[in-house]
Design a protein around this motif. Structure first.
Motif, PDB file in Angstrom:
ATOM      1  N   TYR A 147      -0.715  -4.404   9.457  1.00  0.00           N
ATOM      2  CA  TYR A 147      -0.485  -4.473   8.149  1.00  0.00           C
ATOM      3  C   TYR A 147      -0.087  -3.144   7.750  1.00  0.00           C
ATOM      4  CZ  TYR A 147      -4.945  -2.311   9.058  1.00  0.00           C
ATOM      5  OH  TYR A 147      -5.967  -1.543   9.410  1.00  0.00           O
ATOM      6  N   HIS A 194      -7.366  -3.526  -4.133  1.00  0.00           N
ATOM      7  CA  HIS A 194      -6.262  -2.964  -4.818  1.00  0.00           C
ATOM      8  C   HIS A 194      -4.842  -3.996  -4.684  1.00  0.00           C
ATOM      9  CE1 HIS A 194      -6.769  -1.588  -0.785  1.00  0.00           C
ATOM     10  NE2 HIS A 194      -5.387  -1.696  -0.515  1.00  0.00           N
ATOM     11  N   LYS A 195      -4.868  -5.244  -4.023  1.00  0.00           N
ATOM     12  CA  LYS A 195      -3.670  -6.092  -4.124  1.00  0.00           C
ATOM     13  C   LYS A 195      -3.734  -6.689  -5.385  1.00  0.00           C
ATOM     14  CE  LYS A 195      -3.002  -5.295   1.034  1.00  0.00           C
ATOM     15  NZ  LYS A 195      -3.101  -6.021   2.004  1.00  0.00           N
ATOM     16  N   THR A 222       0.763  -1.066   0.069  1.00  0.00           N
ATOM     17  CA  THR A 222      -0.048  -0.018  -0.027  1.00  0.00           C
ATOM     18  C   THR A 222       0.818   1.366  -0.004  1.00  0.00           C
ATOM     19  OG1 THR A 222      -1.646  -1.083   1.418  1.00  0.00           O
ATOM     20  CG2 THR A 222      -2.129   1.018   1.220  1.00  0.00           C
ATOM     21  N   ALA A 253      -7.147 -10.296   3.251  1.00  0.00           N
ATOM     22  CA  ALA A 253      -6.737  -9.156   2.314  1.00  0.00           C
ATOM     23  C   ALA A 253      -6.106  -9.421   0.834  1.00  0.00           C
ATOM     24  CB  ALA A 253      -5.976  -8.037   3.139  1.00  0.00           C
ATOM     25  N   SER A 254      -4.865 -10.357   1.204  1.00  0.00           N
ATOM     26  CA  SER A 254      -3.946 -10.623   0.184  1.00  0.00           C
ATOM     27  C   SER A 254      -3.945 -11.905  -0.381  1.00  0.00           C
ATOM     28  CB  SER A 254      -2.278 -10.417   0.581  1.00  0.00           C
ATOM     29  OG  SER A 254      -2.023  -9.157   1.186  1.00  0.00           O
ATOM     30  N   ASP A 302     -10.129 -12.305   7.553  1.00  0.00           N
ATOM     31  CA  ASP A 302      -9.296 -11.028   6.938  1.00  0.00           C
ATOM     32  C   ASP A 302      -8.389 -11.988   5.973  1.00  0.00           C
ATOM     33  OD1 ASP A 302      -7.449  -9.284   6.006  1.00  0.00           O
ATOM     34  OD2 ASP A 302      -6.625  -8.559   7.856  1.00  0.00           O
ATOM     35  N   SER A 325      -8.761  -7.228   0.016  1.00  0.00           N
ATOM     36  CA  SER A 325      -8.511  -5.828  -0.818  1.00  0.00           C
ATOM     37  C   SER A 325      -8.601  -6.026  -2.216  1.00  0.00           C
ATOM     38  CB  SER A 325      -6.842  -5.606  -0.513  1.00  0.00           C
ATOM     39  OG  SER A 325      -6.607  -5.448   0.824  1.00  0.00           O
ATOM     40  N   SER A 355     -11.358  -0.057   1.637  1.00  0.00           N
ATOM     41  CA  SER A 355     -10.337  -0.754   1.857  1.00  0.00           C
ATOM     42  C   SER A 355     -10.546  -2.406   2.932  1.00  0.00           C
ATOM     43  CB  SER A 355      -9.373  -0.038   2.641  1.00  0.00           C
ATOM     44  OG  SER A 355      -9.705   0.188   3.914  1.00  0.00           O
ATOM     45  N   CYS A 356      -9.678  -3.027   2.702  1.00  0.00           N
ATOM     46  CA  CYS A 356      -9.921  -4.155   3.505  1.00  0.00           C
ATOM     47  C   CYS A 356     -10.089  -3.740   5.072  1.00  0.00           C
ATOM     48  CB  CYS A 356      -8.718  -5.163   3.339  1.00  0.00           C
ATOM     49  SG  CYS A 356      -8.893  -6.525   4.331  1.00  0.00           S
ATOM     50  N   ALA A 357      -9.200  -2.851   5.152  1.00  0.00           N
ATOM     51  CA  ALA A 357      -9.297  -2.421   6.760  1.00  0.00           C
ATOM     52  C   ALA A 357     -10.741  -1.886   7.045  1.00  0.00           C
ATOM     53  CB  ALA A 357      -8.246  -1.305   6.932  1.00  0.00           C
ATOM     54  N   SER A 360      -9.641  -0.295  -2.713  1.00  0.00           N
ATOM     55  CA  SER A 360     -11.191  -0.685  -2.110  1.00  0.00           C
ATOM     56  C   SER A 360     -10.982  -1.739  -1.220  1.00  0.00           C
ATOM     57  CB  SER A 360     -11.902  -1.138  -3.489  1.00  0.00           C
ATOM     58  OG  SER A 360     -11.314  -2.048  -4.153  1.00  0.00           O
ATOM     59  N   VAL A 362      -7.107 -13.947  10.837  1.00  0.00           N
ATOM     60  CA  VAL A 362      -6.517 -13.316  10.092  1.00  0.00           C
ATOM     61  C   VAL A 362      -5.454 -14.052   9.220  1.00  0.00           C
ATOM     62  CG1 VAL A 362      -4.660 -11.343   9.997  1.00  0.00           C
ATOM     63  CG2 VAL A 362      -6.494 -11.240  11.491  1.00  0.00           C
ATOM     64  N   VAL A 363      -5.602 -14.314   7.836  1.00  0.00           N
ATOM     65  CA  VAL A 363      -4.859 -14.964   6.943  1.00  0.00           C
ATOM     66  C   VAL A 363      -3.638 -13.919   6.447  1.00  0.00           C
ATOM     67  CG1 VAL A 363      -4.466 -16.493   4.929  1.00  0.00           C
ATOM     68  CG2 VAL A 363      -6.758 -16.371   6.303  1.00  0.00           C
ATOM     69  N   SER A 364      -2.427 -14.112   6.644  1.00  0.00           N
ATOM     70  CA  SER A 364      -1.531 -13.309   6.482  1.00  0.00           C
ATOM     71  C   SER A 364       0.098 -13.880   6.587  1.00  0.00           C
ATOM     72  CB  SER A 364      -1.392 -11.927   7.192  1.00  0.00           C
ATOM     73  OG  SER A 364      -0.241 -11.137   7.208  1.00  0.00           O
TER      74      SER A 364
HETATM   75  C1  PLP Z   1      -3.132  -5.358   3.301  1.00  0.00           C
HETATM   76  C2  PLP Z   1      -3.999  -6.026   4.535  1.00  0.00           C
HETATM   77  C3  PLP Z   1      -4.984  -5.020   5.341  1.00  0.00           C
HETATM   78  C4  PLP Z   1      -5.155  -3.996   4.857  1.00  0.00           C
HETATM   79  O1  PLP Z   1      -5.740  -3.872   3.426  1.00  0.00           O
HETATM   80  P1  PLP Z   1      -6.190  -2.502   2.894  1.00  0.00           P
HETATM   81  O2  PLP Z   1      -7.236  -2.930   1.821  1.00  0.00           O
HETATM   82  O3  PLP Z   1      -5.026  -1.684   2.502  1.00  0.00           O
HETATM   83  O4  PLP Z   1      -6.954  -1.775   4.221  1.00  0.00           O
HETATM   84  C5  PLP Z   1      -5.420  -5.944   6.319  1.00  0.00           C
HETATM   85  N1  PLP Z   1      -4.894  -7.226   6.610  1.00  0.00           N
HETATM   86  C6  PLP Z   1      -4.109  -7.740   6.089  1.00  0.00           C
HETATM   87  C7  PLP Z   1      -3.688  -9.078   6.278  1.00  0.00           C
HETATM   88  C8  PLP Z   1      -3.393  -7.013   5.022  1.00  0.00           C
HETATM   89  O5  PLP Z   1      -2.366  -7.737   4.319  1.00  0.00           O
END
Ligand code: PLP
Length: 399
Positions: free
Chosen positions: A117, A213-214, A23, A192-193, A190, A211, A73-75, A221, A160-162
């Protein structure tokens, strides 16, 4: 790269992004379908509720969910998802948030999932007016701890998956969902990615947030997918705390176009192109003293490999972080993936390259490594100084 690059007009430098979808660098290269759709949307008026309904159908089609909602956003999506579980369709409760004192307002999250994040993930929960209830310890969590943390006030649980989360000894998603559902607690994921738009819903998650935009290459968004009731409650948050997180027509149309394009994207072709970039770097680094290059899979199983570049400073005559800093300071700046830099390695991520940029990255690596080998002293800033300098730099904005 497009020939009508706007950056020179704005006094902005070119950047070669081998750090991933960051981001802080503008996330990703938007797909042409999204750019075209946004261009054609901006001059027109829309019935926005009908446009949201259209996007909901597109999201449902791609994810297999009943419905979907687009937010900033994902947030934002996580905050809105939490709010939706608290208020349901109660319009007055929606207007009263973030005062959630009259509602079920506790959200469970594994301690090992309380990551940043770029901002703390648990803050997204508090932003809705809910309370964060950490489960287990950072390095371990168990089903009994999760079950024992559910109370009459539990409104949801967030998973959360990250690559940032602690990736061992955690309650797996399947168990997480089973424990929560046994007590009627909805699960928000979550993702997001994550590339897989169906997996988490298929596993039983109630709301999944991505997300736009990822990896999707849409405009900035967030996409929330899930059951019709919960998604309706998400949509209704735009009459409350979601108002400041709302998206305009161009984003709704743009991210819908990116989703549709995802269906027909040449995933195998992209994978092959990314592999070719990795091979260029492997060849460029082969035989360089103190450099070990290894192709590694994505830690959360996305179909994406990266090159792990480990630096032995005694032989390379430079530390991994000094090398990363020099690459970033060069012309053009090359930004590597450096979240584990103190371990003496960084990653090169090929998923956001314009054609031919892999060669520029290889040249810059060779140039800096060759320069370093001529150095009498090892180029090594103490890592403590690097961290403190980074902390100070945050406050340098705007000058
Ligand atoms: C990038 C990310 C977010 C935030 O995503 P945005 O769309 O930029 O708000 C939240 N959680 C994880 C795990 C992310 O990688």
């Amino acid at each position: 790269m497009s020939t009508d690059d706007i950056r020179p007009e704005l006094g902005m430098r070119q950047i070669i992004n081998v750090s991933g979808t960051m981001t802080s660098l503008g996330a990703s290269i938007a797909v042409p379908q999204a750019i075209d759709a946004m261009h054609r949307t901006l001059p027109q008026f829309f019935d926005m509720s009908a446009l949201h309904r259209y996007a909901s159908r597109v999201i449902a089609d791609l994810t297999g969910a009943e419905a979907g909602f687009v937010t900033a956003s994902c947030a934002s999506g996580i905050t809105i998802a939490v709010a939706a579980t608290m208020t349901g369709p109660d319009l007055l409760a929606i207007e009263r948030l973030p005062d959630a004192s009259a509602l079920k307002n506790e959200v469970l999250i594994l301690s090992g999932h309380m990551v940043s994040y770029g901002a703390p993930v648990e803050q997204l929960v508090r932003l809705a007016g809910a309370k964060v209830v950490p489960v287990g310890q950072a390095t371990s969590s168990s089903a009994y701890q999760l079950a024992g943390s559910i109370t009459e006030s539990t409104t949801a649980a967030l998973f959360v998956v990250s690559h940032h989360v602690v990736d061992y000894a955690q309650v797996p998603l399947k168990t997480f969902i089973e424990v929560c559902h046994a007590r009627g607690v909805p699960v928000i994921v979550d993702a997001a990615s994550e590339y897989d738009l169906r997996l988490f819903l298929d596993q039983g998650a109630d709301l999944v947030v991505y997300s736009g935009h990822k990896f999707l290459g849409g405009p900035t968004s967030g996409i929330v997918a899930g059951s019709k009731d919960l998604i309706r409650a998400c949509y209704l948050q735009n009459r409350g705390i979601g108002r400041g997180m709302k998206v305009g027509k161009e984003t709704i149309v743009g991210v819908s176009a990116a989703l549709t394009a995802w269906k027909t994207r040449d995933h195998a072709g992209i994978r092959a192109r990314e592999r070719a970039a990795l091979d260029v770097w492997v060849n460029a680094l082969a035989g360089r003293p103190g450099v070990t290059a290894t192709i590694v899979p994505d830690p959360t199983d996305n179909p994406l490999d990266r090159l792990k570049v480990a630096i032995n400073p005694d032989e390379a005559r430079i530390t991994a972080w000094n090398l990363a800093t020099r690459l970033a300071a060069g012309d053009p700046p090359v930004i590597v993936r450096d979240h584990e830099i103190e371990h003496g390695h960084f990653f090169l991520d090929p998923c956001n390259l314009h054609p031919q940029q892999e060669h520029a990255v290889a040249s810059r690596l060779i140039e800096e490594l060759a320069k370093a080998t001529l150095s009498n002293d090892v180029i090594a800033t103490p890592i403590e100084e690097v961290w403190l300098a980074r902390e100070r730099a945050v406050l340098d904005w705007p000058d």
